[in-house]
Write a protein that holds these residues in place. Structure first.
Motif, PDB file in Angstrom:
ATOM      1  N   ALA A 127       0.874  -1.379  -0.020  1.00  0.00           N
ATOM      2  CA  ALA A 127       0.002  -0.090   0.130  1.00  0.00           C
ATOM      3  C   ALA A 127       0.829   1.403   0.122  1.00  0.00           C
ATOM      4  O   ALA A 127       0.723   2.086  -0.729  1.00  0.00           O
ATOM      5  CB  ALA A 127      -0.858   0.075   1.065  1.00  0.00           C
ATOM      6  N   GLU A 128       2.101   1.017   0.713  1.00  0.00           N
ATOM      7  CA  GLU A 128       2.908   2.336   0.776  1.00  0.00           C
ATOM      8  C   GLU A 128       3.529   2.512  -0.394  1.00  0.00           C
ATOM      9  O   GLU A 128       3.640   3.739  -1.020  1.00  0.00           O
ATOM     10  CB  GLU A 128       3.959   2.170   1.920  1.00  0.00           C
ATOM     11  CG  GLU A 128       3.263   2.256   3.463  1.00  0.00           C
ATOM     12  CD  GLU A 128       4.223   1.913   4.547  1.00  0.00           C
ATOM     13  OE1 GLU A 128       4.216   2.423   5.672  1.00  0.00           O
ATOM     14  OE2 GLU A 128       5.300   1.009   4.076  1.00  0.00           O
ATOM     15  N   LEU A 129       3.921   1.587  -1.089  1.00  0.00           N
ATOM     16  CA  LEU A 129       4.524   1.628  -2.529  1.00  0.00           C
ATOM     17  C   LEU A 129       3.478   2.096  -3.486  1.00  0.00           C
ATOM     18  O   LEU A 129       3.677   2.908  -4.402  1.00  0.00           O
ATOM     19  CB  LEU A 129       5.140   0.285  -2.866  1.00  0.00           C
ATOM     20  CG  LEU A 129       6.504  -0.259  -2.402  1.00  0.00           C
ATOM     21  CD1 LEU A 129       6.691  -1.612  -2.755  1.00  0.00           C
ATOM     22  CD2 LEU A 129       7.613   0.501  -2.805  1.00  0.00           C
ATOM     23  N   VAL A 130       2.378   1.735  -3.534  1.00  0.00           N
ATOM     24  CA  VAL A 130       1.252   2.378  -4.536  1.00  0.00           C
ATOM     25  C   VAL A 130       0.902   3.607  -4.093  1.00  0.00           C
ATOM     26  O   VAL A 130       0.820   4.534  -5.133  1.00  0.00           O
ATOM     27  CB  VAL A 130      -0.081   1.449  -4.193  1.00  0.00           C
ATOM     28  CG1 VAL A 130      -1.227   2.180  -4.729  1.00  0.00           C
ATOM     29  CG2 VAL A 130      -0.070   0.130  -4.600  1.00  0.00           C
ATOM     30  N   GLN A 131       1.023   4.262  -2.780  1.00  0.00           N
ATOM     31  CA  GLN A 131       0.905   5.667  -2.699  1.00  0.00           C
ATOM     32  C   GLN A 131       2.013   6.648  -3.238  1.00  0.00           C
ATOM     33  O   GLN A 131       1.921   7.555  -3.446  1.00  0.00           O
ATOM     34  CB  GLN A 131       0.719   5.684  -1.058  1.00  0.00           C
ATOM     35  CG  GLN A 131       0.381   7.064  -0.708  1.00  0.00           C
ATOM     36  CD  GLN A 131       0.145   7.451   0.598  1.00  0.00           C
ATOM     37  OE1 GLN A 131       0.350   6.580   1.500  1.00  0.00           O
ATOM     38  NE2 GLN A 131      -0.580   8.489   1.115  1.00  0.00           N
ATOM     39  N   ARG A 132       3.112   5.940  -2.844  1.00  0.00           N
ATOM     40  CA  ARG A 132       4.352   6.812  -3.296  1.00  0.00           C
ATOM     41  C   ARG A 132       4.482   6.834  -4.562  1.00  0.00           C
ATOM     42  O   ARG A 132       5.025   7.853  -5.025  1.00  0.00           O
ATOM     43  CB  ARG A 132       5.634   6.157  -2.516  1.00  0.00           C
ATOM     44  CG  ARG A 132       5.646   6.382  -0.824  1.00  0.00           C
ATOM     45  CD  ARG A 132       6.964   5.912  -0.425  1.00  0.00           C
ATOM     46  NE  ARG A 132       6.997   6.121   1.148  1.00  0.00           N
ATOM     47  CZ  ARG A 132       8.071   6.042   1.906  1.00  0.00           C
ATOM     48  NH1 ARG A 132       9.396   6.524   1.103  1.00  0.00           N
ATOM     49  NH2 ARG A 132       8.056   6.296   3.048  1.00  0.00           N
ATOM     50  N   LEU A 133       4.380   5.809  -5.358  1.00  0.00           N
ATOM     51  CA  LEU A 133       4.838   5.562  -6.742  1.00  0.00           C
ATOM     52  C   LEU A 133       3.348   6.105  -7.682  1.00  0.00           C
ATOM     53  O   LEU A 133       3.575   6.226  -8.847  1.00  0.00           O
ATOM     54  CB  LEU A 133       5.141   4.089  -7.178  1.00  0.00           C
ATOM     55  CG  LEU A 133       6.374   3.895  -6.684  1.00  0.00           C
ATOM     56  CD1 LEU A 133       6.832   2.592  -6.890  1.00  0.00           C
ATOM     57  CD2 LEU A 133       7.698   4.570  -7.021  1.00  0.00           C
ATOM     58  N   GLN A 134       2.307   6.145  -6.999  1.00  0.00           N
ATOM     59  CA  GLN A 134       1.037   6.304  -7.564  1.00  0.00           C
ATOM     60  C   GLN A 134       0.965   5.629  -9.007  1.00  0.00           C
ATOM     61  O   GLN A 134       0.756   5.904 -10.031  1.00  0.00           O
ATOM     62  CB  GLN A 134       1.053   7.888  -8.357  1.00  0.00           C
ATOM     63  CG  GLN A 134       1.093   8.813  -7.194  1.00  0.00           C
ATOM     64  CD  GLN A 134      -0.349   9.090  -6.333  1.00  0.00           C
ATOM     65  OE1 GLN A 134      -1.525   8.949  -6.786  1.00  0.00           O
ATOM     66  NE2 GLN A 134      -0.050   8.557  -5.100  1.00  0.00           N
TER      67      GLN A 134
END
Length: 249
Positions: A127-134
């Motif tokens: 989830a954090e990767l999805v948010q950071r990388l959009q």
């Protein structure tokens, strides 16, 4: 030296330079831009054989638009610890991504690897990767699967039982050892070819030399990884000599 983002005209000059077979450094010199800017621009937009100026310009505008939507004005500055410059961190992450891509890592996988590397914890959830990388969860999942297959990341569970993806010193050691094993396998396959094609033939001699070369590379890489692990991954206060002696014992 001009600053800011590349203009559409500059992107057209990059495309012309690539078509003429110019090196990134020469294209950058003609634009009065850093070589890293040109390299990053090309690698993020299809690579040297597929780069198109108009497509690259539109893609950059779309990325900028997504960043503005995802990060309201003023919030990014507070998200960087230790007084870091957010723009400098973002630019460095893009440069690191480009370097990973130049080494053969696909773009999405390179972005995930760079994002993990610049995080202070060295670990992030999906989830954090999805948010950071959009990007989509599916894109992150595919990237993680690839990086795991190359021993570049590992999974672990945190105290909340969430799956986290980790890049640290031990992961780098495992990745180097995996590369050494893969090289050794190619050497062994080359040696098998000597028996098939004949040791006295030109093709057989070529394969024998290839096998010897790769054997040396594989053994040297594994030995260097072991030595670096013994010397660098030690408890605080230990000297390099103590670490090396301890490893030998």
């Amino acid at each position: 030296m001009p600053g800011g983002r590349l203009t559409q005209q500059e992107r057209q000059q990059i495309a012309l330079g690539l078509a003429d077979g110019l090196a990134y450094a020469e294209i950058a010199r003609r634009l009065d831009r850093p070589t890293s800017t040109v390299t990053r621009e090309v690698m993020r937009n299809g690579g040297p054989t597929a780069y198109r100026a108009d497509l690259a310009h539109r893609a950059t505008e779309r990325r900028a638009h997504r960043r503005r939507q995802a990060t309201p004005r003023g919030t990014q500055a507070t998200s960087q610890p230790y007084g870091r410059d957010p723009e400098a961190v973002r630019a460095y992450e893009e440069t690191l991504t480009t370097v990973f891509m130049q080494s053969g890592t696909p773009q999405m996988m390179a972005r995930v690897m760079a994002c993990l590397t610049v995080s202070d914890t060295g670990s992030l959830t999906a989830a954090e990767l999805v948010q950071r990388l959009q990007v989509s969860p599916a894109s992150v999942s595919k990237a993680i699967a690839f990086l795991e297959s190359q021993d570049l990341v590992r999974r672990e569970r945190d105290e909340r039982r969430r799956e986290r993806y980790v890049v640290d010193d031990e992961v780098m050691y495992q990745a180097m050892m995996s590369s050494a094993r893969a090289t050794a396998q190619v050497a062994e396959t080359a040696r098998q070819g000597v028996g098939v094609l004949g040791p006295g033939t030109p093709a057989g001699a070529r394969l024998e030399n290839t096998a010897r070369f790769l054997d040396f590379v594989s053994e040297s890489l594994a030995r260097a990884a072991e030595q670096a692990r013994a010397i660098l991954h030690t408890k605080p206060g230990a000297t390099e000599l103590e670490a090396a002696v301890g490893h030998e014992v």
